[in-house]
Scaffold this active site. Sequence first.
Site, short mmCIF file in Angstrom:
data_model
loop_
_atom_site.label_atom_id
_atom_site.label_comp_id
_atom_site.label_asym_id
_atom_site.label_seq_id
_atom_site.Cartn_x
_atom_site.Cartn_y
_atom_site.Cartn_z
N ASN A 142 -41.21 -5.98 24.00
CA ASN A 142 -39.87 -5.36 24.10
C ASN A 142 -39.73 -4.02 23.38
O ASN A 142 -38.86 -3.24 23.71
CB ASN A 142 -38.77 -6.35 23.68
CG ASN A 142 -38.88 -6.80 22.25
OD1 ASN A 142 -39.92 -6.66 21.62
ND2 ASN A 142 -37.81 -7.35 21.73
N GLY A 218 -42.99 -11.92 17.57
CA GLY A 218 -42.83 -12.61 18.85
C GLY A 218 -41.93 -13.82 18.68
O GLY A 218 -41.08 -13.84 17.77
N SER A 219 -42.13 -14.82 19.51
CA SER A 219 -41.24 -15.99 19.48
C SER A 219 -41.55 -16.89 18.28
O SER A 219 -42.67 -16.93 17.78
CB SER A 219 -41.41 -16.77 20.78
OG SER A 219 -42.75 -17.20 20.90
N VAL A 222 -44.50 -19.48 19.00
CA VAL A 222 -45.87 -18.98 18.82
C VAL A 222 -46.11 -18.66 17.35
O VAL A 222 -47.17 -18.98 16.80
CB VAL A 222 -46.11 -17.73 19.71
CG1 VAL A 222 -47.46 -17.09 19.39
CG2 VAL A 222 -46.04 -18.10 21.18
N GLY A 223 -45.11 -18.08 16.69
CA GLY A 223 -45.26 -17.74 15.28
C GLY A 223 -45.58 -18.96 14.42
O GLY A 223 -46.40 -18.88 13.50
N GLU A 240 -42.53 -12.14 12.27
CA GLU A 240 -41.19 -11.65 12.65
C GLU A 240 -40.85 -12.30 13.98
O GLU A 240 -41.51 -12.04 14.98
CB GLU A 240 -41.21 -10.13 12.83
CG GLU A 240 -41.48 -9.34 11.58
CD GLU A 240 -40.36 -9.43 10.57
OE1 GLU A 240 -39.24 -9.83 10.93
OE2 GLU A 240 -40.63 -9.12 9.41
N CYS A 274 -34.80 -8.57 19.73
CA CYS A 274 -34.73 -9.68 18.75
C CYS A 274 -33.40 -9.64 18.03
O CYS A 274 -32.91 -10.67 17.56
CB CYS A 274 -35.89 -9.58 17.78
SG CYS A 274 -36.05 -7.96 17.07
N GLU A 455 -40.73 -5.98 7.36
CA GLU A 455 -41.44 -4.80 7.85
C GLU A 455 -40.62 -3.56 7.53
O GLU A 455 -39.50 -3.64 7.02
CB GLU A 455 -41.67 -4.93 9.36
CG GLU A 455 -42.59 -6.08 9.67
CD GLU A 455 -43.21 -6.00 11.05
OE1 GLU A 455 -42.46 -6.02 12.03
OE2 GLU A 455 -44.45 -5.94 11.13
P1 NAD Z 1 -44.38 -14.29 22.54
O1 NAD Z 1 -44.29 -15.11 21.31
O2 NAD Z 1 -44.52 -15.00 23.83
O3 NAD Z 1 -45.65 -13.30 22.46
C1 NAD Z 1 -45.80 -12.37 21.43
C2 NAD Z 1 -47.27 -11.98 21.33
O4 NAD Z 1 -48.01 -13.12 20.88
C3 NAD Z 1 -47.89 -11.55 22.65
O5 NAD Z 1 -48.81 -10.49 22.43
C4 NAD Z 1 -48.64 -12.80 23.09
O6 NAD Z 1 -49.72 -12.54 23.96
C5 NAD Z 1 -49.12 -13.32 21.74
N1 NAD Z 1 -49.47 -14.76 21.70
C6 NAD Z 1 -48.95 -15.77 22.44
N2 NAD Z 1 -49.54 -16.95 22.10
C7 NAD Z 1 -50.43 -16.67 21.10
C8 NAD Z 1 -51.34 -17.45 20.34
N3 NAD Z 1 -51.45 -18.78 20.50
N4 NAD Z 1 -52.11 -16.83 19.41
C9 NAD Z 1 -52.01 -15.50 19.20
N5 NAD Z 1 -51.18 -14.70 19.91
C10 NAD Z 1 -50.39 -15.28 20.85
O7 NAD Z 1 -43.12 -13.30 22.54
P2 NAD Z 1 -42.68 -12.22 23.64
O8 NAD Z 1 -42.15 -12.94 24.84
O9 NAD Z 1 -43.77 -11.23 23.85
O10 NAD Z 1 -41.48 -11.48 22.87
C11 NAD Z 1 -40.20 -12.02 22.78
C12 NAD Z 1 -39.98 -12.72 21.45
O11 NAD Z 1 -40.28 -11.82 20.39
C13 NAD Z 1 -38.55 -13.13 21.22
O12 NAD Z 1 -38.52 -14.42 20.65
C14 NAD Z 1 -38.02 -12.10 20.23
O13 NAD Z 1 -36.94 -12.53 19.44
C15 NAD Z 1 -39.24 -11.85 19.42
N6 NAD Z 1 -39.16 -10.55 18.73
C16 NAD Z 1 -38.94 -10.56 17.39
C17 NAD Z 1 -38.82 -9.36 16.68
C18 NAD Z 1 -38.58 -9.35 15.20
O14 NAD Z 1 -38.87 -8.35 14.56
N7 NAD Z 1 -38.05 -10.40 14.59
C19 NAD Z 1 -38.93 -8.15 17.38
C20 NAD Z 1 -39.15 -8.18 18.76
C21 NAD Z 1 -39.27 -9.40 19.42
#
Ligand code: NAD
Length: 485
Positions: A142, A218-219, A222-223, A240, A274, A455
């Site tokens: 995003n 990310g989500s 996954v985190g 994050e 996010c 961050e």
């Molecule tokens: P996602 O968790 O699906 O993917 C994020 C990244 O993680 C991608 O590069 C993906 O390929 C990688 N990934 C997925 N599974 C993994 C694994 N098992 N091991 C290692 N890497 C893996 O998230 P998304 O759909 O790309 O983004 C949307 C999410 O990100 C939303 O939940 C949003 O709130 C969050 N987000 C948070 C912030 C923040 O700073 N808090 C900022 C932007 C987006």
Amino acid sequence: MSQALRSPSTHRFPNIDPATGQVLGTYVEATPSEVDVAVEAAQKAYLSWRKVPAPKRGEILLKAMELLKDRKEALARTETREMGKVLKEARGDVQEAIDTAFYYAGEGRRLFGQTTPSELSEKFCLSIRSPIGVCALITPWNFPIAIPSWKIFPALLCGNTVILKPSSDAPESAIQFVRILQEAGVPEGAVNLVLGRGSTVGAALTQHPQVRLVSFTGSSQVGASIGAGAAQHFKKCSLEMGGKNAQIVMEDADLDLALEGALWGAFGTTGQRCTATSRVIVHREVYQHFTERLVERAQKIRIGNGLQESTEMGPLVNEAQLHQVQAYVEIGKNQDGARLLCGGKRYTEGACADGFFYAPTLFGEARPQMRIAQEEIFGPVVCLIPVRSFEEALETLNHTEYGLSGSIYTRDVRRVLRAIQEIETGITYVNAPTIGAEVHLPFGGVKHTGNGHREAGTAALDIFSEWKAVYIDYSGRLQKAQIDS
Ligand code: NAD
């Protein structure tokens, strides 16, 4: 430098324009053995990069800033094509990377530690920042350039080397960004790029024994798994993650201002930030009036291809995201029993027929415990929740497992100060929407949004460096701390 650019792997994945559904290109997915090669390259480069004086590392960042400035428009267009956000916002995303480069370039001549008196005579005490080693950086789609920049610039400035694994929904932005770093003079191996699925490439990278630090955005789902894996191997790990951000509108608020804030917070980046506003908590006294005006304005938002300057809201990033939004709207209507006020359907007018567009959607008379008011939808869907008091507004805002951003609109200074103290988020806005972070302030969230790191600003230096305490005894005799002489 960029292993993916030279990959011999034959498995390719498509990059799809979400506004048209067309394939923009196909990209090579890295194999686990290529992840090993990238980590080895980063480990080798680390041995010399860590010894480059921080001010010199900062100069390379400054050069990167210049190149980002020169290519701002081209980078913004690449972003819009591959992930759909409107051009104005894509330019803002690149600007954020420019600002971040500028900020950390200057940090090269600060990177302050502390000096402090010793409890013993003829002893000198100080603390310095040390680099950590090879860092795995995992990013979402995003903010395809800003988020990698939040991680890469402080990581490099502190003397680490990195491997970036961006989202497969925005690979081209990452490639162009990494090329810029290469041109700016980042040495071979200090920044590496691997492309591909998270479950394979991302997992191989984060679990690699030579990776000492994982920085993930990310989500939360996954985190959580990345955090658990990192804990087992004592890797430093910053996470994050998701949000369910709310804007409070009190009865004494400037309603025009609150309306503009809600529209921008909710529908900017098609609700895929996010920090996006996904709940608007409105005092009952102004609820009816505010809601009517919000519905009227939401229906007028110009939806279309983000490449057209007149477009106000672009598509969702991909088909899966479209299905997720559709599923939540069904939950809102049927399971939760909220009142659909507008939207609630895919948008297919004119040239939008083949893209992943969704109409701005508002649910009224929502209750805090509804699923649509609790779970991250990540689309242009907002719940309006009426409340009868300031206390109820705060309680409702905090009634979520997430804690990224929160906002309050009021003219009452006592409410402002109480809200600042009582809102459970990492970022709090007063008379401003839930989005709009600046790069020199700490960015991140509490509860399920983060794991205690921040961050941006100097806070990111605490992620990408370790503190070392140094004691220099020039007394010429054995001195013992805490032991009575
Ligand atoms: P996602 O968790 O699906 O993917 C994020 C990244 O993680 C991608 O590069 C993906 O390929 C990688 N990934 C997925 N599974 C993994 C694994 N098992 N091991 C290692 N890497 C893996 O998230 P998304 O759909 O790309 O983004 C949307 C999410 O990100 C939303 O939940 C949003 O709130 C969050 N987000 C948070 C912030 C923040 O700073 N808090 C900022 C932007 C987006």
